[in-house]
Design an enzyme around this catalytic site. Structure first.
Site, PDB file in Angstrom:
ATOM      1  N   GLY A  20       4.296   1.731   5.926  1.00 30.47           N
ATOM      2  CA  GLY A  20       3.105   1.039   6.415  1.00 30.47           C
ATOM      3  C   GLY A  20       2.476   0.151   5.378  1.00 30.47           C
ATOM      4  CG  ASN A  22       2.414  -4.247   7.881  1.00 23.87           C
ATOM      5  OD1 ASN A  22       2.911  -3.138   8.033  1.00 23.87           O
ATOM      6  ND2 ASN A  22       1.599  -4.798   8.762  1.00 23.87           N
ATOM      7  CB  THR A  23      -1.904  -3.771   7.613  1.00 23.25           C
ATOM      8  OG1 THR A  23      -3.264  -4.088   7.910  1.00 23.25           O
ATOM      9  CG2 THR A  23      -1.551  -2.438   8.241  1.00 23.25           C
ATOM     10  N   GLY A  26      -1.880   0.714   2.712  1.00 19.31           N
ATOM     11  CA  GLY A  26      -0.519   0.491   2.244  1.00 19.31           C
ATOM     12  C   GLY A  26      -0.356  -0.849   1.566  1.00 19.31           C
ATOM     13  CE1 TYR A 172      -5.830  10.069  11.503  1.00 16.73           C
ATOM     14  CE2 TYR A 172      -7.996  11.049  11.097  1.00 16.73           C
ATOM     15  CZ  TYR A 172      -6.937  10.247  10.692  1.00 16.73           C
ATOM     16  OH  TYR A 172      -6.973   9.647   9.453  1.00 16.73           O
TER      17      TYR A 172
END
Length: 299
Positions: A20, A22-23, A26, A172
């Site tokens: 993760g 790319n955003t 991360g 969650y």
């Protein structure tokens, strides 16, 4: 005083694999490590988004050594393929299990898992398990991201994939508890073997990232007001950077923000709720994860 990005040392010669990347957390972790000379493997679902992130990182570090590896944690076939690619790397110094989902509507992974448990825990369990022979040989530091929400989590083994009832917030918390249970259990298992590999856990506190996209509309309306009180994505990455790089970090430890109930501020040791330390829960989760993913770690 706590750890911030200013405490991050030279990472030249080290290879970091980040899920993760790319955003959000991360991306900020990848950017910080690349700026300090680390080689960073961005493990993402979308190549286009990963390439965009790599271009953004190179604005800060023009000579950054970056690589994209396709990974969809919601598909165990994709996890297997990504693990195969990583296994051919000369060396992985740090694996950062960062990617995650938070409170989406009920969704299922390709193998039928509830998406939060499937992506946050089962996907990372399968990735780490498939890579363990290499990680142990390389003396890799494995970082697993959990959350303060683990303190509210309860792993319902009878309905772990929410076929009977789905509460997004409870699920969650359960998935984040599973992350921390897995991290502590994995480190304990590694400690019994002839390897320098360790597992360290971290959490970002309250961080302003894309994870908030599924929060109720009334919460998102107030986010701009709350922004000064929470971590940015960059400061939310400080506990991850501490866990991944600091020589004082130890296997089996947990790092998070130091202020306002571990919600913001520089990174330091964080509190682990007793429910994450139950050996019976750890063994049951380990065995169930093997059953669900069909990946049996060599431990």
């Amino acid at each position: 005083m706590g750890f911030t990005e200013q405490n991050l040392g030279n990472q030249s010669g080290k290879t970091f694999a980040i899920t993760g990347a790319n955003t959000g957390l991360g991306f900020q972790t990848a950017r910080a490590l690349a700026m300090k000379g680390g080689r960073v493997i961005l493990m993402c679902r979308s190549e286009a988004l990963a390439r965009g992130a790599m271009d953004a990182i190179r604005k800060h570090a023009p000579t950054a050594d970056l690589k994209f590896v396709a990974l969809d944690l919601a598909d165990l076939d994709s996890v297997a393929a990504a693990a195969d690619v990583l296994s051919r790397e000369p060396k992985i110094d740090v694996l950062i299990n960062n990617a995650g989902l938070m409170v989406p509507p009920l969704q299922r992974t390709r193998q039928g898992f509830e998406s939060q448990m499937g992506v946050n825990h089962f996907g990372h369990f399968a990735l780490t398990g498939r890579l363990l022979p290499k990680l142990m040989a390389d003396g890799t530091r494995i970082v697993v991201l959990s959350s303060n929400a683990h303190k509210m989590g309860f792993i319902n083994f009878e309905d772990i994939n929410a076929h009977t009832h789905y509460d997004a917030f409870k699920q969650y918390g359960s998935s984040k508890l599973a992350n921390l249970v897995f991290s502590l259990d994995l480190n304990a298992r590694l400690a019994t073997l002839d390897t320098k590999a360790i597992c360290v856990a971290a959490h970002p506190g309250l961080a302003d990232t894309e994870l908030s996209r599924y929060l109720p509309k009334w919460v998102r309306i107030f986010l701009p007001v709350l922004r000064p009180l929470v971590n940015s994505a960059a400061s939310g990455a400080w506990p991850t950077l501490l866990a991944a790089t600091d020589e004082r970090a130890r296997g089996g430890e947990y790092y998070g923000p130091s202020r306002r109930g571990e919600s913001a501020g520089p990174a330091t040791r964080a509190h682990i709720d007793q429910r994450a330390k139950n050996p019976d829960v750890a063994k049951r989760l380990w065995d169930l994860s093997i059953e669900m993913t069909k990946v049996k770690p060599l431990l």
